[in-house]
Design a protein around this motif. Sequence first.
Motif, PDB file in Angstrom:
ATOM      1  N   PRO A   1      -0.862 -41.798  25.081  1.00 34.50           N
ATOM      2  CA  PRO A   1      -2.030 -42.604  24.953  1.00 34.50           C
ATOM      3  C   PRO A   1      -2.241 -43.625  26.027  1.00 34.50           C
ATOM      4  CG  PRO A   1      -1.556 -42.415  22.765  1.00 34.50           C
ATOM      5  CD  PRO A   1      -0.206 -41.866  23.481  1.00 34.50           C
ATOM      6  N   ILE A   2      -0.828 -44.409  26.417  1.00 36.44           N
ATOM      7  CA  ILE A   2      -0.929 -45.161  27.273  1.00 36.44           C
ATOM      8  C   ILE A   2      -0.941 -44.657  28.790  1.00 36.44           C
ATOM      9  CG2 ILE A   2       0.823 -46.834  28.527  1.00 36.44           C
ATOM     10  CD1 ILE A   2       2.104 -47.322  25.591  1.00 36.44           C
ATOM     11  N   VAL A   3      -0.240 -43.326  28.960  1.00 30.98           N
ATOM     12  CA  VAL A   3      -0.487 -42.755  30.257  1.00 30.98           C
ATOM     13  C   VAL A   3      -1.797 -42.379  30.493  1.00 30.98           C
ATOM     14  CG1 VAL A   3       0.393 -40.841  31.600  1.00 30.98           C
ATOM     15  CG2 VAL A   3       1.988 -42.104  30.388  1.00 30.98           C
ATOM     16  N   SER A   4      -2.347 -41.858  29.599  1.00 33.95           N
ATOM     17  CA  SER A   4      -3.802 -41.381  29.713  1.00 33.95           C
ATOM     18  C   SER A   4      -4.833 -42.621  30.259  1.00 33.95           C
ATOM     19  CB  SER A   4      -4.212 -40.843  28.336  1.00 33.95           C
ATOM     20  OG  SER A   4      -3.648 -39.598  28.337  1.00 33.95           O
ATOM     21  N   GLN A   5      -4.457 -43.510  29.357  1.00 31.69           N
ATOM     22  CA  GLN A   5      -5.354 -44.961  29.440  1.00 31.69           C
ATOM     23  C   GLN A   5      -5.291 -45.397  30.897  1.00 31.69           C
ATOM     24  OE1 GLN A   5      -4.537 -48.373  27.595  1.00 31.69           O
ATOM     25  NE2 GLN A   5      -6.764 -49.145  27.231  1.00 31.69           N
ATOM     26  N   GLN A   6      -3.949 -45.407  31.538  1.00 35.56           N
ATOM     27  CA  GLN A   6      -3.724 -45.872  32.733  1.00 35.56           C
ATOM     28  C   GLN A   6      -4.332 -44.914  33.956  1.00 35.56           C
ATOM     29  OE1 GLN A   6      -2.366 -48.910  33.812  1.00 35.56           O
ATOM     30  NE2 GLN A   6      -2.504 -49.280  31.497  1.00 35.56           N
ATOM     31  N   LEU A   7      -4.148 -43.471  33.547  1.00 35.79           N
ATOM     32  CA  LEU A   7      -4.778 -42.453  34.472  1.00 35.79           C
ATOM     33  C   LEU A   7      -6.303 -42.650  34.430  1.00 35.79           C
ATOM     34  CD1 LEU A   7      -2.712 -39.561  33.816  1.00 35.79           C
ATOM     35  CD2 LEU A   7      -2.605 -40.829  36.156  1.00 35.79           C
ATOM     36  N   ALA A   8      -6.842 -42.993  33.405  1.00 33.27           N
ATOM     37  CA  ALA A   8      -8.418 -43.007  33.369  1.00 33.27           C
ATOM     38  C   ALA A   8      -8.890 -44.274  34.158  1.00 33.27           C
ATOM     39  CB  ALA A   8      -8.803 -43.282  31.894  1.00 33.27           C
ATOM     40  N   GLY A   9      -7.897 -45.353  34.371  1.00 27.27           N
ATOM     41  CA  GLY A   9      -8.426 -46.668  34.938  1.00 27.27           C
ATOM     42  C   GLY A   9      -7.947 -46.303  36.466  1.00 27.27           C
ATOM     43  N   LEU A  10      -7.199 -45.518  36.693  1.00 28.72           N
ATOM     44  CA  LEU A  10      -6.816 -45.128  38.209  1.00 28.72           C
ATOM     45  C   LEU A  10      -8.083 -44.226  38.673  1.00 28.72           C
ATOM     46  CD1 LEU A  10      -2.891 -44.769  38.136  1.00 28.72           C
ATOM     47  CD2 LEU A  10      -4.307 -46.544  39.322  1.00 28.72           C
ATOM     48  N   ARG A  11      -8.235 -43.517  37.907  1.00 25.36           N
ATOM     49  CA  ARG A  11      -9.466 -42.164  38.197  1.00 25.36           C
ATOM     50  C   ARG A  11     -10.829 -43.083  38.388  1.00 25.36           C
ATOM     51  NH1 ARG A  11     -11.241 -37.047  34.646  1.00 25.36           N
ATOM     52  NH2 ARG A  11     -12.572 -36.293  36.509  1.00 25.36           N
ATOM     53  N   SER A  12     -11.205 -43.948  37.457  1.00 33.27           N
ATOM     54  CA  SER A  12     -12.381 -44.552  37.486  1.00 33.27           C
ATOM     55  C   SER A  12     -12.520 -45.422  38.957  1.00 33.27           C
ATOM     56  CB  SER A  12     -12.775 -45.549  36.364  1.00 33.27           C
ATOM     57  OG  SER A  12     -11.904 -46.631  36.351  1.00 33.27           O
ATOM     58  N   THR A  13     -11.379 -45.989  39.443  1.00 28.93           N
ATOM     59  CA  THR A  13     -11.492 -46.671  40.375  1.00 28.93           C
ATOM     60  C   THR A  13     -11.172 -45.869  41.872  1.00 28.93           C
ATOM     61  OG1 THR A  13      -9.058 -47.198  40.299  1.00 28.93           O
ATOM     62  CG2 THR A  13     -10.762 -48.862  39.670  1.00 28.93           C
TER      63      THR A  13
ATOM     64  N   ILE B   1      -8.515 -44.183  42.750  1.00 31.50           N
ATOM     65  CA  ILE B   1      -7.120 -44.311  43.171  1.00 31.50           C
ATOM     66  C   ILE B   1      -6.542 -42.782  43.085  1.00 31.50           C
ATOM     67  CG2 ILE B   1      -4.865 -44.978  43.007  1.00 31.50           C
ATOM     68  CD1 ILE B   1      -6.171 -47.903  42.238  1.00 31.50           C
ATOM     69  N   VAL B   2      -6.940 -42.100  42.029  1.00 35.95           N
ATOM     70  CA  VAL B   2      -6.367 -40.855  41.822  1.00 35.95           C
ATOM     71  C   VAL B   2      -7.743 -39.739  41.635  1.00 35.95           C
ATOM     72  CG1 VAL B   2      -4.177 -41.478  40.711  1.00 35.95           C
ATOM     73  CG2 VAL B   2      -6.188 -40.993  39.351  1.00 35.95           C
ATOM     74  N   VAL B   3      -7.263 -38.550  41.844  1.00 37.08           N
ATOM     75  CA  VAL B   3      -8.303 -37.457  41.590  1.00 37.08           C
ATOM     76  C   VAL B   3      -7.705 -36.566  40.757  1.00 37.08           C
ATOM     77  CG1 VAL B   3      -9.602 -37.811  43.861  1.00 37.08           C
ATOM     78  CG2 VAL B   3      -7.414 -36.398  43.831  1.00 37.08           C
ATOM     79  N   THR B   4      -8.622 -35.755  40.194  1.00 36.51           N
ATOM     80  CA  THR B   4      -8.155 -34.511  39.171  1.00 36.51           C
ATOM     81  C   THR B   4      -8.477 -33.222  39.710  1.00 36.51           C
ATOM     82  OG1 THR B   4     -10.057 -34.840  38.021  1.00 36.51           O
ATOM     83  CG2 THR B   4      -8.135 -36.111  37.330  1.00 36.51           C
ATOM     84  N   ARG B   5      -7.444 -32.160  39.209  1.00 40.38           N
ATOM     85  CA  ARG B   5      -7.841 -30.714  39.639  1.00 40.38           C
ATOM     86  C   ARG B   5      -7.507 -30.257  38.194  1.00 40.38           C
ATOM     87  NH1 ARG B   5      -3.729 -27.158  40.699  1.00 40.38           N
ATOM     88  NH2 ARG B   5      -2.424 -28.968  41.189  1.00 40.38           N
ATOM     89  N   LYS B   6      -8.293 -29.394  37.767  1.00 45.26           N
ATOM     90  CA  LYS B   6      -8.264 -28.868  36.407  1.00 45.26           C
ATOM     91  C   LYS B   6      -7.743 -27.107  36.514  1.00 45.26           C
ATOM     92  CE  LYS B   6     -10.206 -28.161  31.910  1.00 45.26           C
ATOM     93  NZ  LYS B   6     -11.113 -28.840  30.786  1.00 45.26           N
ATOM     94  N   GLU B   7      -6.791 -26.887  35.833  1.00 43.92           N
ATOM     95  CA  GLU B   7      -6.397 -25.426  35.651  1.00 43.92           C
ATOM     96  C   GLU B   7      -6.199 -24.990  34.204  1.00 43.92           C
ATOM     97  OE1 GLU B   7      -3.105 -24.405  38.300  1.00 43.92           O
ATOM     98  OE2 GLU B   7      -3.830 -25.349  39.910  1.00 43.92           O
TER      99      GLU B   7
ATOM    100  N   ALA C   1      -3.561 -36.418  41.455  1.00 46.93           N
ATOM    101  CA  ALA C   1      -2.944 -36.858  42.661  1.00 46.93           C
ATOM    102  C   ALA C   1      -3.465 -38.001  43.160  1.00 46.93           C
ATOM    103  CB  ALA C   1      -3.280 -35.792  43.562  1.00 46.93           C
ATOM    104  N   VAL C   2      -2.855 -38.604  44.265  1.00 45.83           N
ATOM    105  CA  VAL C   2      -3.222 -39.798  44.796  1.00 45.83           C
ATOM    106  C   VAL C   2      -4.323 -39.564  45.583  1.00 45.83           C
ATOM    107  CG1 VAL C   2      -2.524 -41.402  46.368  1.00 45.83           C
ATOM    108  CG2 VAL C   2      -0.962 -40.925  44.369  1.00 45.83           C
ATOM    109  N   ALA C   3      -5.436 -40.187  45.904  1.00 51.30           N
ATOM    110  CA  ALA C   3      -6.662 -39.838  46.485  1.00 51.30           C
ATOM    111  C   ALA C   3      -6.543 -39.783  48.058  1.00 51.30           C
ATOM    112  CB  ALA C   3      -8.075 -40.536  45.977  1.00 51.30           C
ATOM    113  N   ASP C   4      -5.809 -40.881  48.266  1.00 52.42           N
ATOM    114  CA  ASP C   4      -5.299 -41.302  49.667  1.00 52.42           C
ATOM    115  C   ASP C   4      -3.977 -41.249  50.052  1.00 52.42           C
ATOM    116  OD1 ASP C   4      -5.201 -42.339  52.344  1.00 52.42           O
ATOM    117  OD2 ASP C   4      -6.950 -43.588  52.122  1.00 52.42           O
ATOM    118  N   PRO C   5      -3.633 -40.195  50.787  1.00 57.65           N
ATOM    119  CA  PRO C   5      -2.172 -40.217  51.271  1.00 57.65           C
ATOM    120  C   PRO C   5      -1.648 -41.675  51.576  1.00 57.65           C
ATOM    121  CG  PRO C   5      -3.300 -38.429  52.269  1.00 57.65           C
ATOM    122  CD  PRO C   5      -4.253 -39.306  51.737  1.00 57.65           C
ATOM    123  N   MET C   6      -2.551 -42.561  52.261  1.00 54.29           N
ATOM    124  CA  MET C   6      -2.063 -43.790  52.755  1.00 54.29           C
ATOM    125  C   MET C   6      -1.503 -44.750  51.448  1.00 54.29           C
ATOM    126  SD  MET C   6      -4.116 -44.622  56.015  1.00 54.29           S
ATOM    127  CE  MET C   6      -3.261 -46.140  56.547  1.00 54.29           C
ATOM    128  N   LEU C   7      -2.012 -44.460  50.440  1.00 48.76           N
ATOM    129  CA  LEU C   7      -1.556 -45.014  49.330  1.00 48.76           C
ATOM    130  C   LEU C   7       0.085 -44.951  48.736  1.00 48.76           C
ATOM    131  CD1 LEU C   7      -4.699 -44.573  46.818  1.00 48.76           C
ATOM    132  CD2 LEU C   7      -3.818 -46.761  47.782  1.00 48.76           C
TER     133      LEU C   7
END
Length: 69
Positions: A14-26, A28-34, A41-47
């Motif tokens: 739950p902690i990891v999911s919550q942090q990822l949700a915050g990063l996704r909403s801002t 910072i990260v993007v998602t890919r579903k398989e 993944a980090v949205a911008d390689p410069m990060l």
Amino acid sequence: SVQDLQRAVSADQPIVSQQLAGLRSTGIVVTRKEGTTIYYAVADPMLGDLLQVAKKILNRRRRSRVSRS
């Protein structure tokens, strides 16, 4: 995936999911579903570069404090 990150950082799901949700909403990260798995993944390689510099700075400060003790 959340499970991979959970194992890497030794945190509860739950902690990891919550942090990822915050990063996704801002954007910072993007998602890919398989299938049923979502990969993050980090949205911008410069990060990644920024995080490496921050890590070096923090490690240098930590070593400096230890050597003064």
